[in-house]
Enzyme design. Structure first.
Site, mmCIF file in Angstrom:
data_model
loop_
_atom_site.group_PDB
_atom_site.id
_atom_site.type_symbol
_atom_site.label_atom_id
_atom_site.label_comp_id
_atom_site.label_asym_id
_atom_site.label_seq_id
_atom_site.Cartn_x
_atom_site.Cartn_y
_atom_site.Cartn_z
ATOM 1 C CE1 TYR A 144 2.041 -1.251 -38.113
ATOM 2 C CE2 TYR A 144 4.329 -1.962 -38.089
ATOM 3 C CZ TYR A 144 3.133 -1.810 -38.761
ATOM 4 O OH TYR A 144 3.032 -2.209 -40.067
ATOM 5 C CE LYS A 191 -14.203 1.097 -40.214
ATOM 6 N NZ LYS A 191 -14.952 1.008 -41.496
ATOM 7 C CG ASP A 223 -14.228 1.445 -45.009
ATOM 8 O OD1 ASP A 223 -13.936 2.643 -44.812
ATOM 9 O OD2 ASP A 223 -15.317 0.949 -44.646
ATOM 10 C CG ASP A 247 2.454 -1.846 -43.271
ATOM 11 O OD1 ASP A 247 3.451 -1.707 -43.994
ATOM 12 O OD2 ASP A 247 2.024 -2.953 -42.890
ATOM 13 C CG ASP A 251 2.796 -3.050 -49.136
ATOM 14 O OD1 ASP A 251 3.707 -2.243 -48.831
ATOM 15 O OD2 ASP A 251 2.920 -4.282 -49.030
HETATM 16 C C1 IPM Z 1 7.207 -1.440 -43.941
HETATM 17 C C2 IPM Z 1 7.258 -2.893 -43.545
HETATM 18 C C3 IPM Z 1 7.437 -2.993 -42.031
HETATM 19 C C4 IPM Z 1 6.249 -2.326 -41.371
HETATM 20 C C5 IPM Z 1 7.644 -4.420 -41.500
HETATM 21 C C6 IPM Z 1 8.798 -5.109 -42.176
HETATM 22 C C7 IPM Z 1 7.806 -4.444 -40.013
HETATM 23 O O1 IPM Z 1 6.124 -3.565 -43.975
HETATM 24 O O2 IPM Z 1 8.181 -0.718 -43.661
HETATM 25 O O3 IPM Z 1 6.217 -1.031 -44.551
HETATM 26 O O4 IPM Z 1 5.195 -2.964 -41.188
HETATM 27 O O5 IPM Z 1 6.361 -1.155 -41.006
HETATM 28 MG MG MG Z 2 4.864 -2.436 -45.209
#
Ligand code: IPM
Ligand code: MG
Length: 359
Positions: A144, A191, A223, A247, A251
Site C-alpha cells: 500500500y 507468505k 493461501d 484487506d 472481506d
Molecule cells: C478497506 C478498503 C480500503 C483498503 C480501500 C478503499 C482503499 O478496502 O478499508 O478495507 O484497501 O484498505
Molecule cells: Mg477492503
C-alpha cells in the site's frame, strides 16, 4: 460523571453518506442517555472532497481530525475511478493518507456472528456457530505504501512490498496483548515460503513468542488461511497479518458475520482512533436508501469502548443491534432467504429501530 469528547464525522462517498448518519445518531443518543457531552464536527474526504476542492483529503479535514478525540468514517470510492485506472487523483488516496498521517497502524476487525444471522451467511450454520475472530490488519505499510513505479513506455509496473521490523513488532504486540484477554491463540498469516517481507514478518513474530509464552502461536500461509477461514472458522481466535493480506482476508471473513454490511472496524495507533465499516461505498446501491446501517452503528460501539473506555455504553449499543435483529428487522443484505417472518426495511427504518431499542 459524563465525559467530554470531540468527534469528527466523515461520511465520505456512496452509502457512507446514508449509513454514517445512523452511527452518529447512536452516539448522540448514548450521550443523552448517559449524560456525556459529545460535540460533533463534519469533514469531507474522498470523491466528494475531490469534487469540492480537487483534493481527496483537504488540509482542513486533516486538521479537524488531529484535533478530535475520535473519528467516525463512512466509505470511500466512486465507480468513475474504478473504471478509469489512468486517473491520477483518486478518492482512496484520501483514506490512505489519513491512516498514514494519523499513525493508524493497527486495524482491528472483529468478526462475530449474531445468532440471528446464522442463516444469512452463505456458509453452513453448523460451520459458523460459535465463530469469533479478531483480526489485526497492519494498516500503514506493505504494498500500500511501498514505492510505486511505471516504466516510461507504460508497459511495466511494480509496487514494493516493504516492511520494517518495528512495524511488524508493534502490530504483533497489539495482537499478542489482545490474545491474552481472549482464548490465548494467535495466528500470524504471511507468505514466508515466497516473500522476503513475509520472512521478516515471521522472524519478528517468532521472536515475540518468547515473551508471550502464555499465547499459543500458529504461523499460516495466506493461501491456506483463506481456505481454513471458510472450512473451519472456529479454529481462529486472534489473527495478525499485513496490510494487503488483511484487506482480502477480512472481506472474506465478513461472510462469517453474515454480510459485509455487519462489520465494523477500529484503526488505532499513535493517537486518535478512527472507526469505519469495512464495506465500501457500494455505488451500485448508493442513494437508494437500502444500505445496512449496522456496520456504522457497530463502529460507533467500538469507538465508545476503545477510544472512550465506555464499555457499558458500547455493550448497550451492541445489545440494541441484537434486539433489533431478534425482532426480525433486516436490511436487504441480511434478509434470511429461508423464512418469511422477517421484515425487510431500508437504511433509515432500520437505524430508527436500533435507536428505539437504545432508549
Ligand atoms: C478497506 C478498503 C480500503 C483498503 C480501500 C478503499 C482503499 O478496502 O478499508 O478495507 O484497501 O484498505
Ligand atoms: Mg477492503
Amino acid at each position: 460523571m459524563g465525559v467530554d469528547k470531540k468527534i469528527l464525522v466523515i461520511p465520505g462517498d456512496g452509502i457512507g453518506q446514508e449509513v454514517t448518519t445512523w452511527g452518529r445518531k447512536v452516539l448522540e443518543t448514548i450521550a443523552t442517555n448517559y449524560k456525556h457531552n459529545f460535540t460533533f464536527e463534519e469533514g469531507i474526504m474522498g470523491h466528494v472532497a475531490i469534487e469540492a476542492t480537487g483534493n481527496p483529503l483537504p488540509d482542513e479535514t486533516l486538521d479537524k481530525a488531529r484535533k478530535s478525540d475520535a473519528i467516525l468514517f463512512g466509505a470511500i470510492g466512486h465507480a468513475k475511478y474504478d473504471n478509469d485506472p489512468t486517473l491520477k487523483v483518486r478518492p482512496e488516496q484520501g483514506l490512505l493518507k489519513i491512516r498514514k498521517e494519523l499513525g493508524l497502524y493497527a486495524n482491528l476487525r472483529p468478526i462475530k456472528l449474531f445468532d440471528e444471522l446464522l442463516e444469512a451467511s452463505s456458509i453452513k450454520p453448523e460451520i459458523l456457530r460459535g465463530a469469533d475472530i479478531l483480526f489485526f490488519r497492519e494498516l500503514t505499510g506493505d504494498v500500500y505504501f511501498g514505492e510505486k513505479k511505471r516504466t516510461e513506455d507504460r508497459n511495466t509496473a511494480s509496487d514494493l512490498m516493504i516492511y520494517h521490523k518495528y512495524e511488524v513488532e508493534r502490530i504483533a504486540r497489539k495482537a499478542f496483548e489482545a490474545a491474552r484477554t481472549r482464548r490465548k491463540k494467535l495466528c500470524s498469516v504471511d507468505k514466508a515460503n515466497v516473500l522476503e517481507a513475509s520472512r521478516l514478518w515471521r522472524e519478528v513474530v517468532q521472536a515475540l513468542e518468547k515473551e508471550y509464552t502464555d499465547v499459543e502461536v500458529e504461523h499460516m500461509f495466506i493461501d491456506n488461511a483463506a481456505m481454513q477461514l471458510v472450512k473451519d472458522p472456529k479454529r481462529f481466535d486472534v489473527v495478525v497479518t499485513g496490510n494487503l493480506f488483511g484487506d482480502i482476508l477480512t472481506d472474506e471473513a465478513s461472510q462469517i458475520a453474515g454480510s459485509m454490511g455487519m462489520l465494523a472496524s477500529a484503526s488505532v495507533g499513535d493517537s486518535v482512533g478512527f472507526y469505519e465499516p469495512i464495506h465500501g461505498s457500494a455505488h451500485d446501491i448508493a442513494g437508494k436508501g437500502i444500505a445496512n446501517p449496522l456496520a456504522s452503528i457497530l463502529s460507533a460501539a467500538l469507538m465508545l469502548d476503545i477510544s472512550f473506555g465506555l464499555k457499558n455504553e458500547s455493550l448497550r449499543v451492541i445489545k440494541a443491534v441484537e434486539a433489533t435483529l431478534k425482532q426480525g428487522f433486516r436490511t436487504m443484505d441480511i434478509a434470511n432467504k429461508h423464512t418469511e417472518n422477517h421484515l425487510v426495511m431500508g437504511t433509515d427504518a432500520m437505524g430508527a429501530k436500533v435507536l428505539e431499542n437504545l432508549s
